[in-house]
Design an enzyme around this catalytic site. Sequence first.
Site, PDB file in Angstrom:
ATOM      1  N   ASP A  19      39.962  27.981  31.986  1.00  0.00           N
ATOM      2  CA  ASP A  19      40.613  28.737  30.651  1.00  0.00           C
ATOM      3  C   ASP A  19      39.910  28.092  29.451  1.00  0.00           C
ATOM      4  O   ASP A  19      39.707  27.003  29.302  1.00  0.00           O
ATOM      5  CB  ASP A  19      42.020  28.521  30.780  1.00  0.00           C
ATOM      6  CG  ASP A  19      42.443  28.963  32.218  1.00  0.00           C
ATOM      7  OD1 ASP A  19      42.446  30.103  32.442  1.00  0.00           O
ATOM      8  OD2 ASP A  19      43.239  28.133  32.756  1.00  0.00           O
TER       9      ASP A  19
ATOM     10  N   ASP B 178      40.919  28.419  25.233  1.00  0.00           N
ATOM     11  CA  ASP B 178      41.710  28.501  24.091  1.00  0.00           C
ATOM     12  C   ASP B 178      41.027  28.584  22.796  1.00  0.00           C
ATOM     13  O   ASP B 178      40.078  27.842  22.610  1.00  0.00           O
ATOM     14  CB  ASP B 178      43.013  27.435  24.299  1.00  0.00           C
ATOM     15  CG  ASP B 178      43.762  27.808  25.503  1.00  0.00           C
ATOM     16  OD1 ASP B 178      43.753  28.805  26.118  1.00  0.00           O
ATOM     17  OD2 ASP B 178      44.577  26.767  25.823  1.00  0.00           O
TER      18      ASP B 178
ATOM     19  N   ASP C  79      49.376  17.157  21.648  1.00  0.00           N
ATOM     20  CA  ASP C  79      49.847  16.164  22.611  1.00  0.00           C
ATOM     21  C   ASP C  79      49.113  14.997  22.566  1.00  0.00           C
ATOM     22  O   ASP C  79      49.460  14.021  22.180  1.00  0.00           O
ATOM     23  CB  ASP C  79      50.533  16.617  23.981  1.00  0.00           C
ATOM     24  CG  ASP C  79      49.482  17.502  24.716  1.00  0.00           C
ATOM     25  OD1 ASP C  79      48.322  17.417  24.350  1.00  0.00           O
ATOM     26  OD2 ASP C  79      49.831  18.168  25.717  1.00  0.00           O
TER      27      ASP C  79
END
Length: 465
Positions: free
Chosen positions: A78, A80, A159
């Site tokens: 994926d 982003d 994070d």
Amino acid sequence: MIKKLINRILRRDPMVRHTAAHTSGAPKRIPRKTHRIDPQLLSKNAVKVTDTLQQAGYDAFIVGGAVRDLALGIGPKDFDVATNATPEQVQKLFRKARLIGRRFQIVHVTFFGKGQPEIIEVSTFRALLENAGEHVAENGRILRDNVWGTQHEDAARRDFTINAMYYDPASETVLDYHGGMADMQKKTLRMIGDPAKRYREDPIRMLRAIRFAAKTGFTLDVATRAPIAQLGKLIDDVPSARLFDEILKLLMSGYSWAAIQGLRDAGLHHGLLPLLDHILDNKTGSKEAQDFVRIALANTDERIQAGKSVSAGFLFATLLWPDLLNNWKKNLANGISNIPALHDAMDETVASQSNGMTIQRRFESDMREIWSMQPRFEKRVGRYPYRLIESPRFRAGYDFMLLRCATGEQHPTLGEWWTSFITSDPSGQETLMASVKGESGGASPTKRRRRRKPKEALPTEGAES
């Protein structure tokens, strides 16, 4: 260049707080000769999104796990994109784009090609948490996160350091705000900021830490790992749907067995999937149950790493099977006949998961059908085999039966018979059925019962999925 500068000025949104040239928290700029990211691993659609945003005067970068994987030489599943354009501004630039999310609003830009549609997730740079006070609960968990900020604030909000790098395909440069590239070289997974505070903001980060450590083979930084044991109960406050998504990512990461071992080592497996409490507990979990789950997950990991598809319903059916098998045996011992005993065991097993992560109904349907097929594999005469192979979920049920044979729960000859049957011509199939003619159709979970049993109705075929 002048036109691009004018667009950048005119399209600046008042809700987005910018700082010129990132005066605070300037990133380390890493050139291609250092990061060695192969452009061939990039998604053409992700590059198209960044290019479109940049041409419109906005900043835009590939971000997060995709940059981490690219730097490791892995093709990301994926992609982003992070930008200083607001979701509404992003949506206006793409024909197939839609806004999603409440807690944190993002844009999904969809591209259609010859294969499966590709979705590029575009998010706006987020502000630091202290600038969004009314959107935070008393325990520190973020409730809403639609306050936009600068890129360096967005990096501080991410994070782990290895997930806080930004890649610009146009210049082939990585912007590294928190030493993520250096941590990758040291194979260390480190939380940005105070780990305890970050876990309170979003308890899911504890599960992500375990998943990333399993996937990368990195070691959790001491300060990153220390608060997990104490704050693990915060996961109970996470919405069930979001928890399910994260557990599914963990189980389908391609490194699920290592991740589950990581959950146990960190004390996080209790309550997520109640079945794991029994399977992974060295005192109560049987070796047979652990072997079954380990082999099932190893097969799943192998398929995912090879780029093959995996059914989540099949995966959960294997994880819950040891619990179902115990319930099935208990029902038989109480005098319930074989098929009703199995169906009662299904109900009891599924209900036992209600205290932890709720398995979605569509996967529950697949699980029940796979389980229902298992006693039918022992009915190998007459029309039974032909009717069974016509079931829409036959392949999943067959693979599940082979797994039972591989772990010693069923005799290997059963799997060999069915493998021969589905590859034989009609004459060969008749010969195979003649070899087992006269055998009883019903069977207990462990061995064939010799006493005569009343005829049972066959389970319903072809449950809707």
